[in-house]
Design a protein around this motif. Structure first.
Motif, short mmCIF file in Angstrom:
data_model
loop_
_atom_site.label_atom_id
_atom_site.label_comp_id
_atom_site.label_asym_id
_atom_site.label_seq_id
_atom_site.Cartn_x
_atom_site.Cartn_y
_atom_site.Cartn_z
N LEU A 131 8.35 -20.91 -17.38
CA LEU A 131 7.21 -21.81 -17.40
C LEU A 131 7.05 -22.40 -18.81
CD1 LEU A 131 4.73 -22.57 -15.58
CD2 LEU A 131 3.62 -20.51 -16.45
N GLU A 132 6.84 -23.71 -18.87
CA GLU A 132 6.50 -24.36 -20.16
C GLU A 132 4.99 -24.19 -20.33
OE1 GLU A 132 8.29 -25.83 -22.47
OE2 GLU A 132 10.21 -25.63 -21.42
N GLU A 133 4.62 -23.14 -21.01
CA GLU A 133 3.20 -22.78 -21.03
C GLU A 133 2.33 -23.80 -21.76
OE1 GLU A 133 2.87 -18.74 -22.34
OE2 GLU A 133 3.47 -18.01 -20.35
N GLN A 134 2.97 -24.59 -22.64
CA GLN A 134 2.17 -25.55 -23.43
C GLN A 134 1.97 -26.88 -22.71
OE1 GLN A 134 0.78 -24.15 -25.86
NE2 GLN A 134 2.11 -22.37 -25.57
N ALA A 135 2.63 -27.08 -21.57
CA ALA A 135 2.53 -28.39 -20.90
C ALA A 135 1.08 -28.69 -20.54
CB ALA A 135 3.39 -28.39 -19.64
N PRO A 136 0.64 -29.94 -20.75
CA PRO A 136 -0.76 -30.26 -20.46
C PRO A 136 -1.06 -30.28 -18.97
CG PRO A 136 0.46 -32.22 -21.13
CD PRO A 136 1.37 -31.06 -21.34
N PHE A 137 -0.02 -30.46 -18.15
CA PHE A 137 -0.25 -30.47 -16.70
C PHE A 137 1.02 -29.98 -16.02
CE2 PHE A 137 -0.59 -32.40 -12.44
CZ PHE A 137 -1.87 -31.96 -12.11
N SER A 138 0.85 -29.22 -14.95
CA SER A 138 2.00 -28.71 -14.20
C SER A 138 1.78 -28.95 -12.72
CB SER A 138 2.18 -27.20 -14.42
OG SER A 138 2.30 -26.91 -15.79
N VAL A 139 2.87 -29.25 -12.03
CA VAL A 139 2.82 -29.35 -10.57
C VAL A 139 3.64 -28.18 -10.03
CG1 VAL A 139 3.42 -30.74 -8.56
CG2 VAL A 139 2.61 -31.85 -10.65
N LEU A 140 3.00 -27.35 -9.22
CA LEU A 140 3.65 -26.18 -8.65
C LEU A 140 3.87 -26.42 -7.16
CD1 LEU A 140 1.43 -23.33 -10.22
CD2 LEU A 140 3.44 -24.44 -11.20
N LEU A 141 5.11 -26.31 -6.72
CA LEU A 141 5.43 -26.56 -5.31
C LEU A 141 6.13 -25.34 -4.73
CD1 LEU A 141 6.95 -30.15 -5.63
CD2 LEU A 141 4.60 -29.54 -5.05
N ALA A 142 5.60 -24.80 -3.65
CA ALA A 142 6.21 -23.62 -3.03
C ALA A 142 6.48 -23.91 -1.57
CB ALA A 142 5.28 -22.41 -3.15
N GLY A 143 7.67 -23.50 -1.12
CA GLY A 143 8.01 -23.60 0.30
C GLY A 143 8.28 -22.21 0.83
N GLY A 144 7.55 -21.79 1.86
CA GLY A 144 7.78 -20.49 2.49
C GLY A 144 7.64 -19.34 1.49
N ILE A 145 8.61 -18.42 1.51
CA ILE A 145 8.52 -17.24 0.65
C ILE A 145 8.78 -17.60 -0.82
CG2 ILE A 145 10.92 -16.50 0.94
CD1 ILE A 145 7.79 -14.21 0.89
N GLY A 146 9.17 -18.86 -1.07
CA GLY A 146 9.27 -19.36 -2.44
C GLY A 146 7.93 -19.32 -3.16
N ILE A 147 6.90 -18.93 -2.47
CA ILE A 147 5.57 -18.81 -3.06
C ILE A 147 5.54 -17.76 -4.19
CG2 ILE A 147 4.85 -17.10 -1.32
CD1 ILE A 147 2.60 -19.72 -2.94
N THR A 148 6.41 -16.75 -4.14
CA THR A 148 6.20 -15.61 -5.05
C THR A 148 6.26 -15.96 -6.54
OG1 THR A 148 8.46 -14.89 -4.57
CG2 THR A 148 6.70 -13.76 -3.40
N PRO A 149 7.32 -16.59 -7.06
CA PRO A 149 7.28 -16.90 -8.50
C PRO A 149 6.23 -17.95 -8.83
CG PRO A 149 9.19 -17.94 -7.48
CD PRO A 149 8.58 -17.06 -6.44
N ILE A 150 5.97 -18.85 -7.87
CA ILE A 150 5.01 -19.93 -8.11
C ILE A 150 3.59 -19.34 -8.25
CG2 ILE A 150 3.99 -21.99 -7.04
CD1 ILE A 150 6.82 -22.52 -7.98
N LEU A 151 3.34 -18.30 -7.47
CA LEU A 151 2.03 -17.64 -7.54
C LEU A 151 1.81 -17.02 -8.92
CD1 LEU A 151 -0.41 -17.04 -5.80
CD2 LEU A 151 0.87 -15.17 -4.73
N SER A 152 2.85 -16.40 -9.44
CA SER A 152 2.74 -15.82 -10.78
C SER A 152 2.48 -16.91 -11.81
CB SER A 152 4.05 -15.07 -11.11
OG SER A 152 3.95 -14.43 -12.34
#
Ligand code: FES
Length: 299
Positions: free
Chosen positions: A84-105
């Protein structure tokens, strides 16, 4: 199914960053990678989610049917090939199915940092949507949008519309099945520079070693020894037979464990983990091959 792993002696676990995964060593010699889905601030547990794969190789069936509370399992240290680029001013998180796990973190982390983001979670149907209650109860619930394939048309995710523009400095993260990720990458191709698009696959259908592949030589830069990699064999296998061990985990070009520097020659990249920029001088010898007659590796 959700699983929570803690140290057998209740000590703190090695720290992880959002997007990390661990290898779980299961009985029968199975090693499986699972993304950590909890807030990286937590040091007392690793939370993972495991989808039962009907056509899987046995790892998810073991986790669903045979793993019992209290069983001791060995894991690797967390590793991150989806940072994750923690300094980014805005992020778009996209999860499909079980791909939710890293996105949730990532959502937990961005929320803790007070960063702005939008979170879209797509699933085939409500019964396939994992961790929905956790998201609804989270501090970032207002940023989450749910999209169901079997729901009304107006709630479906319109990727081309969502990704046709990019806010200055924004980064995009996607995890899910190959078709979902391909659609994300295609929709982002106009407005998003490659370095702002981060994706993680959980299987690599294209890595299969095909018999029509041709032989090539792999040479070790340290001592000049060369070995022939025949069709149907991998660089890792051939080197392993000759006493040169390369650490592997997924063996399908999605985890980054085996990444090795290329001194000369042109690799035939078959991984899904390295960026185009990284491909300039690195490769994944677990699944990638050569376009030239010889590859010299930094080994
Ligand atoms: S072992 Fe996972 S990328 Fe090579």
């Amino acid at each position: 199914m959700a699983f929570e792993l803690a140290a057998a002696d209740s000590s703190e676990l090695p720290a992880f960053t959002a997007g990390s995964h661990i290898d779980l060593y299961l009985p029968g010699g199975m090693t499986r990678q699972y993304s950590l889905r909890n807030d990286p601030i937590e040091r007392h547990r690793y939370c993972i989610g495991v989808l039962r794969e009907a056509a899987g190789r046995g790892g998810s069936a073991y986790m669903h049917d045979r793993l019992k509370v209290g069983v001791t399992l060995e894991t690797s240290q967390p590793r991150n090939a989806f940072e994750l680029e923690e300094q980014a001013p805005f992020s778009v998180l996209l999860a499909g199915g079980i791909g939710i796990t890293p996105i949730l973190s990532m959502a937990h982390r961005l929320s803790a940092l007070g960063r702005d983001f939008a979170f879209h979670y797509c699933a085939r149907g409500m019964s396939r949507m994992a961790f929905r209650d956790e998201m609804l109860a989270s501090a970032f619930t207002g940023k989450v949008h749910f999209h169901l394939d079997d729901g009304p048309a107006e709630q479906k995710l319109d990727l081309p519309a969502l990704l046709s523009r990019r806010r200055p400095g924004a980064h995009l993260y996607a995890c899910g099945p190959a078709g979902f990720l391909d659609a994300v990458i295609a929709a982002a191709s106009n407005a998003w520079p490659p370095e702002a698009v981060h994706r993680e696959y959980f299987a690599n259908a294209g890595r299969i070693l095909a018999s029509k592949d041709r032989s090539f030589l792999v040479t070790l830069s340290s001592d000049g020894r060369s070995f022939e990699v025949a069709p149907g064999r991998s660089i890792v296998d051939v080197l392993g037979e000759n006493g040169v061990e390369i650490q592997v985990s997924c063996e399908q070009g999605i985890c980054g464990t085996c990444v090795t520097r290329v001194i000369s020659g042109v690799p035939d990249h078959r991984d899904l983990v390295l960026t185009d920029k990284q491909h300039a001088d690195r490769m994944t010898p677990c699944c990638s091959r050569a376009l030239t007659d010889e590859l010299v590796l930094d080994l």
